[in-house]
Write an enzyme that holds these catalytic residues in place. Sequence first.
Site, PDB file in Angstrom:
ATOM      1  N   SER A 131     -17.912 -10.589  -9.953  1.00  0.00           N
ATOM      2  CA  SER A 131     -17.699 -12.005  -9.626  1.00  0.00           C
ATOM      3  C   SER A 131     -18.905 -12.652  -8.950  1.00  0.00           C
ATOM      4  O   SER A 131     -19.031 -13.864  -8.973  1.00  0.00           O
ATOM      5  CB  SER A 131     -16.420 -12.203  -8.798  1.00  0.00           C
ATOM      6  N   ARG A 155     -17.676 -20.957  -7.306  1.00  0.00           N
ATOM      7  CA  ARG A 155     -16.990 -20.109  -8.275  1.00  0.00           C
ATOM      8  C   ARG A 155     -16.682 -20.797  -9.605  1.00  0.00           C
ATOM      9  O   ARG A 155     -16.817 -20.201 -10.672  1.00  0.00           O
ATOM     10  CB  ARG A 155     -15.650 -19.671  -7.666  1.00  0.00           C
ATOM     11  N   GLU A 190     -19.801  -5.717   4.608  1.00  0.00           N
ATOM     12  CA  GLU A 190     -20.807  -6.777   4.592  1.00  0.00           C
ATOM     13  C   GLU A 190     -21.840  -6.639   5.702  1.00  0.00           C
ATOM     14  O   GLU A 190     -22.963  -7.142   5.584  1.00  0.00           O
ATOM     15  CB  GLU A 190     -20.116  -8.140   4.686  1.00  0.00           C
TER      16      GLU A 190
HETATM   17  C1  LIG Z   1     -14.208  -8.607   4.101  1.00  0.00           C
HETATM   18  C2  LIG Z   1     -13.896  -8.679   2.680  1.00  0.00           C
HETATM   19  N1  LIG Z   1     -14.850  -8.398   1.778  1.00  0.00           N
HETATM   20  C3  LIG Z   1     -14.569  -8.500   0.444  1.00  0.00           C
HETATM   21  C4  LIG Z   1     -13.341  -8.888   0.013  1.00  0.00           C
HETATM   22  C5  LIG Z   1     -13.055  -9.034  -1.458  1.00  0.00           C
HETATM   23  N2  LIG Z   1     -12.062  -8.060  -1.882  1.00  0.00           N
HETATM   24  C6  LIG Z   1     -10.760  -8.384  -2.044  1.00  0.00           C
HETATM   25  S1  LIG Z   1      -9.818  -7.086  -2.488  1.00  0.00           S
HETATM   26  C7  LIG Z   1     -11.142  -6.040  -2.505  1.00  0.00           C
HETATM   27  C8  LIG Z   1     -10.962  -4.597  -2.924  1.00  0.00           C
HETATM   28  C9  LIG Z   1     -10.547  -3.758  -1.843  1.00  0.00           C
HETATM   29  O1  LIG Z   1      -9.916  -2.605  -2.275  1.00  0.00           O
HETATM   30  P1  LIG Z   1      -8.349  -2.386  -2.020  1.00  0.00           P
HETATM   31  O2  LIG Z   1      -7.967  -3.216  -0.869  1.00  0.00           O
HETATM   32  O3  LIG Z   1      -8.101  -0.947  -1.993  1.00  0.00           O
HETATM   33  O4  LIG Z   1      -7.764  -3.090  -3.315  1.00  0.00           O
HETATM   34  P2  LIG Z   1      -6.534  -2.706  -4.299  1.00  0.00           P
HETATM   35  O5  LIG Z   1      -6.177  -1.286  -4.111  1.00  0.00           O
HETATM   36  O6  LIG Z   1      -5.411  -3.633  -3.996  1.00  0.00           O
HETATM   37  O7  LIG Z   1      -7.046  -2.969  -5.673  1.00  0.00           O
HETATM   38  C10 LIG Z   1     -12.299  -6.743  -2.144  1.00  0.00           C
HETATM   39  C11 LIG Z   1     -13.638  -6.154  -2.071  1.00  0.00           C
HETATM   40  C12 LIG Z   1     -12.382  -9.179   0.994  1.00  0.00           C
HETATM   41  N3  LIG Z   1     -11.148  -9.605   0.664  1.00  0.00           N
HETATM   42  N4  LIG Z   1     -12.680  -9.063   2.311  1.00  0.00           N
END
Ligand SMILES: Cc1ncc(C[n+]2csc(CCOP(=O)(O)OP(=O)(O)O)c2C)c(N)n1
Lengths: 280, 343
Positions: B50, B180, B71
Amino acid sequence: MRELTQEKIAFIKNIANDVREEVIKMLAEAGSGHSAGPLGMADIFAAMYFHILNHDPKDPLWEDRDRLVLSNGHICPVLYATLAFAGYMPLKELKTLRKLNSRLQGHPHRASTPGVETTSGPLGSGLSQSIGIALSAKLDNKKYQTYCLMSDGEHNEGNTWEAIMFAGKMKLNNVTAIIDRNNIQIDGFTENVMPIEPLRDKYEAFNWHVLEIDGHNIYEIIAAATEAKAIYEKPTVIIAHTIPGRGVSFMEKNYLWHGKPPTIQEAKVALDELKKFRTK
Amino acid sequence: MINPSAKLNKKVLTQKPEMTPIRNGFGSAITQLGEKNKNVVVLSADLTESTRAEDFSKKFPERFFSVGVAEQNLITMASGFGVSGKIPFACSYAVFSPGRNWEQIRTTVAYNNSNVKIAGHHAGLVTGPDGATHQAIEDIATMRAMPNMRIFVPCDAVEAEKMTIAAAKIYGPIYLRFSRNETPVITTKETPLNPDKAEIFYDSSLKKSRKTKKGSVLLVACGHMVYDALLAAKELEEKDIASVVLNMHTIKPLDEKTLIECARRCDGVITAEDHNIIGGLGGAVAEALAKKLPKRMELIGTKDVFGESGETDELKRKYEIDSKAIVKAAEKMIKETKRKTAE
Ligand SMILES: Cc1ncc(C[n+]2csc(CCOP(=O)(O)OP(=O)(O)O)c2C)c(N)n1
Ligand SMILES: [Mg+2]
């Protein structure tokens, strides 16, 4: 402790299935949002709101309620759907997910939705907040338990480990962390993107009591939550092994379903499949 | 009329221009940079697709680093690359980077003067249904308050590509802000881009046969709001209000010279940005004008409130950050200045 019968387990299973159906409908209607995480956590949410938590949907701010903090906010469709079945809002409101002027924000917002304890979405800050809530309980001589639901992906964040270290230091026994160990995050499988294993050893090294369960087995979920409350000298983490996308075969274990909704057509197929899980 | 020397997309005000997400320009630029310059490295915090870093990650896997959802590590690692002869691009969403890692940026990137390019994606209300947690509306302000930091806010995908390439050529910390959603492509390959110079995209005074106008406004915009400013300029023309549209793609350092020159010719100044009205483009313009040429101003942006879930157009309408809001502000301003001169 509430009595756990075979009938109750079957009842919770059916609730979890209802929740999954609503999750699929909400996401298809919204046209954006996350599918895999919410489906994988439906059993745990049903067990929480229909057995484990002390709470009152008619009085969402009841002082003595157990707190459920959702750290990985992107799986909120499963929270909203479970809250609706528990009586916090009408089921038909679920259709407003992610729409303008809705109480159901794309990521949970404390001020918008009854039953939502904290604002989240940005990952890795739920456990610290849970610790603040749990320490407040101690200061106020309150008996409520604080449950922090977290994801495996957010164990990449430093903030998560800062909180784990602190809870270990404080021997904080009124916090229970529950990890959705589904092995996926956005860019792929957790062990490829950023390995977090051996997760159990890490928590143990930080002075936590660790339990591992099948996150789709209602009995194991409830037994672990009960044991966690009984552990007096440490905080407890329940590593719940789950299948992302659980119940919808074309979504299961596929990280590409982390952050997209089903199309209307895919939703139909998913709902047909979910119907078969219903136990009468 | 459209400034011919800006060489804008011919369709910009006559038909609906093509739509492309601004972030796509970033993606194609880092791949080009990767091919030309071995020192370009890319870091991503679990948002590779993305943030449009995917193509680079496949073509140059040895120069691509996936740090996971982390981050603070993302930016401090980038800082290390930046003081070691590399040109690191750190990719995440703006709320997380430069949001979550603000102090690390301050000390290890800005104060340390490391050659880091911070690519902050999904900025502004137009992030849409994800809701307020994911809509960065403070990032320009927090980066602007930091010494040594440059801020680029491209208006479309074509400009995003040029600005990303330009960023690699400038030594020092740069914040690149991207959004976006699908955005009208208003510039072309031929549109001039100099990061130190704001471009006049529209200027009513260029039209020879112009009628006596009720008054004139300077519209200063950045990011996807530049298109709204152009739509507003066209509508204002029909309402007999003259305007100049300035594409302020670089918020810092601000091209005060062009700003003052344009403001001098107008009765008032309106800024338009997808950001809080505190501390962003509006703040930068107000600070510059207050010193050198105090002017009546209106600031278009979110009015010190968080956003919410919704579709892009709905949000822009509800929070009054669209061409309609610009037109309304201009009409109000002209009415007031006329009343004042009559008094
Ligand atoms: C601080 C932060 N960085 C990046 C994101 C973007 N993000 C949203 S979900 C996600 C993946 C995280 O993995 P997980 O929580 O295990 O997801 P799932 O198992 O539900 O697919 C990311 C990087 C975020 N929400 N917050
Ligand atoms: Mg996961």
